[in-house]
Scaffold this active site. Sequence first.
Site, short mmCIF file in Angstrom:
data_model
loop_
_atom_site.label_atom_id
_atom_site.label_comp_id
_atom_site.label_asym_id
_atom_site.label_seq_id
_atom_site.Cartn_x
_atom_site.Cartn_y
_atom_site.Cartn_z
CG ASP A 1 30.44 91.36 -25.00
OD1 ASP A 1 29.60 92.45 -25.74
OD2 ASP A 1 30.01 90.80 -24.11
CG HIS B 1 26.85 86.86 -41.73
ND1 HIS B 1 26.44 86.28 -42.87
CD2 HIS B 1 25.59 86.48 -40.80
CE1 HIS B 1 25.43 85.80 -42.87
NE2 HIS B 1 24.71 85.80 -41.48
CE LYS C 1 33.16 92.94 -33.04
NZ LYS C 1 33.56 92.36 -31.78
CB THR C 2 29.79 98.42 -31.47
OG1 THR C 2 29.75 97.39 -32.41
CG2 THR C 2 29.03 99.57 -31.98
N1 LIG Z 1 35.59 98.99 -19.25
C1 LIG Z 1 35.56 99.15 -20.44
N2 LIG Z 1 34.48 98.50 -21.07
C2 LIG Z 1 34.49 98.83 -22.29
C3 LIG Z 1 35.43 99.40 -23.27
N3 LIG Z 1 34.87 99.45 -24.39
C4 LIG Z 1 33.97 98.82 -24.52
N4 LIG Z 1 33.47 98.46 -23.33
C5 LIG Z 1 32.25 97.69 -22.87
O1 LIG Z 1 32.50 96.45 -23.34
C6 LIG Z 1 30.96 96.16 -23.90
C7 LIG Z 1 31.17 95.60 -25.34
O2 LIG Z 1 31.50 96.55 -26.14
P1 LIG Z 1 31.26 96.42 -27.83
O3 LIG Z 1 31.58 97.77 -28.18
O4 LIG Z 1 29.44 96.17 -27.96
O5 LIG Z 1 31.56 95.39 -28.30
P2 LIG Z 1 31.62 94.62 -29.75
O6 LIG Z 1 33.24 94.25 -30.12
O7 LIG Z 1 31.11 95.46 -30.70
O8 LIG Z 1 30.74 93.34 -29.27
P3 LIG Z 1 29.86 92.58 -30.54
O9 LIG Z 1 29.45 93.43 -31.61
O10 LIG Z 1 28.80 91.99 -29.83
O11 LIG Z 1 30.70 91.46 -31.08
C8 LIG Z 1 30.12 96.94 -23.43
O12 LIG Z 1 29.64 96.86 -22.47
C9 LIG Z 1 31.02 98.24 -23.51
O13 LIG Z 1 30.56 99.25 -22.74
C10 LIG Z 1 36.44 100.07 -22.42
O14 LIG Z 1 37.54 100.70 -22.94
N5 LIG Z 1 36.61 99.71 -21.23
MG LIG Z 2 29.57 95.15 -31.90
#
Ligand SMILES: Nc1nc2c(ncn2[C@@H]2O[C@H](COP(=O)(O)OP(=O)(O)OP(=O)(O)O)[C@@H](O)[C@H]2O)c(=O)[nH]1
Ligand SMILES: [Mg+2]
Length: 458
Positions: free
Chosen positions: A81, A144, A84-85
């Site tokens: 969260d 993974h 990354k994505t």
């Molecule tokens: N406020 C804010 N929220 C963000 C930002 N970047 C991402 N998010 C939020 O953070 C949450 C997680 O983002 P992801 O991109 O799914 O995170 P991730 O690291 O890929 O998560 P996993 O693949 O589950 O490990 C989402 O609800 C995004 O919208 C940002 O720059 N600011």
């Molecule tokens: Mg992700």
Amino acid sequence: MSSISRSLNLLARSSRSSLLRPSAVNPVHHVFASNKMAARGLATAFERTKPHVNIGKMGSHVQFVGFNADLSLLGTIGHVDHGKTTLTAAITKHQASKGLASFLDYNAIDKAPEERKRGITISSAHIEFQTNDRHYAHVDCPGHADYIKNMITGAANMDGAIVVVAASDGQMPQTREHLLLARQVGVQKIVVFVNKVDAVEDPEMLELVELEMRELLSTYGFEGEETPIVFGSALCALEQRRPEIGAEKIDELMNAVDTWIPTPERDMDKPFLMSIEEVFSIPGRGTVVSGRVERGLLKKDTEVEIVGGSTAPIKTKVTDIETFKKTCDESRAGDNSGLLLRGIRREDIRRGMVVAAPGSTKATNKFLVSMYVLTEAEGGRRTGFGHNYRPQVYLRTADEPGDLTFPDGDASRRVQPGDNVEMILETHRPVAAEAGQRFNIREGGRTVATGLVTRVMT
Ligand SMILES: Nc1nc2c(ncn2[C@@H]2O[C@H](COP(=O)(O)OP(=O)(O)OP(=O)(O)O)[C@@H](O)[C@H]2O)c(=O)[nH]1
Ligand SMILES: [Mg+2]
């Protein structure tokens, strides 16, 4: 037939040599080998004989001339969260606005859950973008075990990684776990993206995150002090809001990646190295060593070093070269060559030493390594092993007894077939090897594990 030719014929007949090359013994199924991202690694092997093979394969990417030469493999890593994505989507969107990528939205990158469950995490890897300088293939890293196995056993080396850390949380357990993962898969250079700065009011918080990240990077053996750290918001960049923390920060990140992560060099451009497979004494002429040239180009009458066996290299000169049964003026990556060495006695040289451009490689006997331990079905052992395991190590053409220990010295720990593990490898005699070098561990005629040098320790 000249005497060097005879040696080369013998070499060709000795199946022992090619069989023991890490890539040939490796029975593990390489997901990466069929992956586009392995293209660079494969291309270096194919290029010399079939120069056009990769261009046709590129499909919609034909416009990227020189694709294989400068394709860098990147990954986004970091705690769940932290974004990354979102960052990956934002990069493709921003670069797409410059005509340097195709935009992939969040859902296209974040593959279906069932796909994740089956562990086909690599399929999320078809992300590519360009900067002004480079062409990147990108993985939104799943962290993974299968993925780590693929990276350890596969042909592709990851050139660098972007570690994403949310400013609102700071480093978290998976930030650390993924840095270890990056080290395990051989990543040498990391760029930090401190994300979600839109959600943080206090600038001191950002300073703290930076401080902690630099310390953490150093703890894991990366260059913590020099590593570029970019502060921004992936979400703002994706939603095209607040360019001062959005779009502009993607530019800054791309710059950091372009400058901090080195361009992979093509084998031909690297310093000369040939791992010795056979040594011959030719009456009236001297000592000839033969093998397959791994990288670089060597001209006749050039100074070289023979490295391995002891820490001090032997300096000599190559006074004659024979490749494919013909005397020639040079030897280059991919050639099977015989090299006549000036003033060297046969008994001073052994299979496993390397002939290298002076100063380009060193012999060492202590390495931090990552290994994948083969299962019985893959030809490995039925049972695991522990601290102070002493198998035979096959690295290039070298074949040395080795000693494997856990970095934390835990003598009670055991590794099981199917595991990925990080260990310290000590070889009895020094061998020429650098970070990124692959090797195999064998015992009683079977391959027990396949590994990757991640750090040279002495
Ligand atoms: N406020 C804010 N929220 C963000 C930002 N970047 C991402 N998010 C939020 O953070 C949450 C997680 O983002 P992801 O991109 O799914 O995170 P991730 O690291 O890929 O998560 P996993 O693949 O589950 O490990 C989402 O609800 C995004 O919208 C940002 O720059 N600011
Ligand atoms: Mg992700």
